[in-house]
Design a protein around this motif. Structure first.
Motif, PDB file in Angstrom:
ATOM      1  N   UNK A  74       0.901  -1.031  -0.022  1.00 20.32           N
ATOM      2  CA  UNK A  74       0.024   0.111  -0.040  1.00 20.32           C
ATOM      3  C   UNK A  74       0.767   1.219  -0.099  1.00 20.32           C
ATOM      4  N   UNK A  75       1.839   1.190   0.741  1.00 19.61           N
ATOM      5  CA  UNK A  75       2.796   2.285   0.861  1.00 19.61           C
ATOM      6  C   UNK A  75       3.393   2.659  -0.571  1.00 19.61           C
ATOM      7  N   UNK A  76       3.711   1.669  -1.144  1.00 22.15           N
ATOM      8  CA  UNK A  76       4.252   1.776  -2.583  1.00 22.15           C
ATOM      9  C   UNK A  76       3.323   2.332  -3.580  1.00 22.15           C
ATOM     10  N   UNK A  77       2.052   1.703  -3.554  1.00 22.04           N
ATOM     11  CA  UNK A  77       0.956   2.371  -4.235  1.00 22.04           C
ATOM     12  C   UNK A  77       0.687   3.918  -4.198  1.00 22.04           C
ATOM     13  N   UNK A  78       0.808   4.390  -2.601  1.00 24.26           N
ATOM     14  CA  UNK A  78       0.459   5.682  -2.629  1.00 24.26           C
ATOM     15  C   UNK A  78       1.668   6.558  -3.053  1.00 24.26           C
ATOM     16  N   UNK A  79       3.008   5.977  -2.915  1.00 28.48           N
ATOM     17  CA  UNK A  79       4.059   6.840  -3.312  1.00 28.48           C
ATOM     18  C   UNK A  79       3.824   7.043  -4.797  1.00 28.48           C
ATOM     19  N   UNK A  80       3.492   5.950  -5.573  1.00 29.86           N
ATOM     20  CA  UNK A  80       3.244   6.120  -7.163  1.00 29.86           C
ATOM     21  C   UNK A  80       2.123   7.143  -7.264  1.00 29.86           C
ATOM     22  N   UNK A  81       0.926   7.106  -6.441  1.00 31.30           N
ATOM     23  CA  UNK A  81      -0.093   7.968  -6.822  1.00 31.30           C
ATOM     24  C   UNK A  81       0.391   9.525  -6.389  1.00 31.30           C
ATOM     25  N   UNK A  82       1.416   9.679  -5.340  1.00 35.49           N
ATOM     26  CA  UNK A  82       1.884  10.994  -5.453  1.00 35.49           C
ATOM     27  C   UNK A  82       2.758  11.442  -6.550  1.00 35.49           C
ATOM     28  N   UNK A  83       3.364  10.419  -6.922  1.00 40.83           N
ATOM     29  CA  UNK A  83       4.119  10.467  -8.179  1.00 40.83           C
ATOM     30  C   UNK A  83       3.348  11.187  -9.406  1.00 40.83           C
ATOM     31  N   UNK A  84       2.203  10.836  -9.550  1.00 43.05           N
ATOM     32  CA  UNK A  84       1.264  11.015 -10.622  1.00 43.05           C
ATOM     33  C   UNK A  84       0.955  12.657 -10.537  1.00 43.05           C
TER      34      UNK A  84
END
Length: 96
Positions: A74-84
């Motif tokens: 989940x942390x990884x998915x959230x980081x990539x969402x921030x990246x977007x």
């Protein structure tokens, strides 16, 4: 806004949350937290996870303590969402 479905719900504000909805970062947030994306000498983009981690509670509107039970997935998915927010044009930002 970018919704991120969690693999395991968390507790925040006295309720169970299974989706964190990340709001667009404001100028003040970017000024305070910095940019979570960097470019290396070869033209490759990377995400600074420590900076992205600071954005998650701010953009999701949850206390940082609520995020302590998040899985690495989940942390990884959230980081990539921030990246977007920094690397892709959001639908709400398109011109008419």
């Amino acid at each position: 806004m970018i919704p991120v479905k969690l693999s395991t719900p968390i507790q925040a504000h006295g309720e169970e949350i299974s989706v964190l909805e990340l709001k667009d970062p404001t100028f003040e947030q970017v000024q305070k937290l910095g940019t979570p994306v960097s470019l290396d000498g070869n033209g490759n983009f990377t995400i600074n996870t420590q900076t992205a981690f600071k954005y998650i509670p701010e953009l999701a509107g949850v206390p940082p303590s609520s995020l302590k039970t998040l899985s690495a997935f989940d942390l990884n998915n959230l980081c990539w969402a921030v990246w977007r927010f920094f690397m892709t044009k959001q639908a709400s930002q398109t011109n008419s």
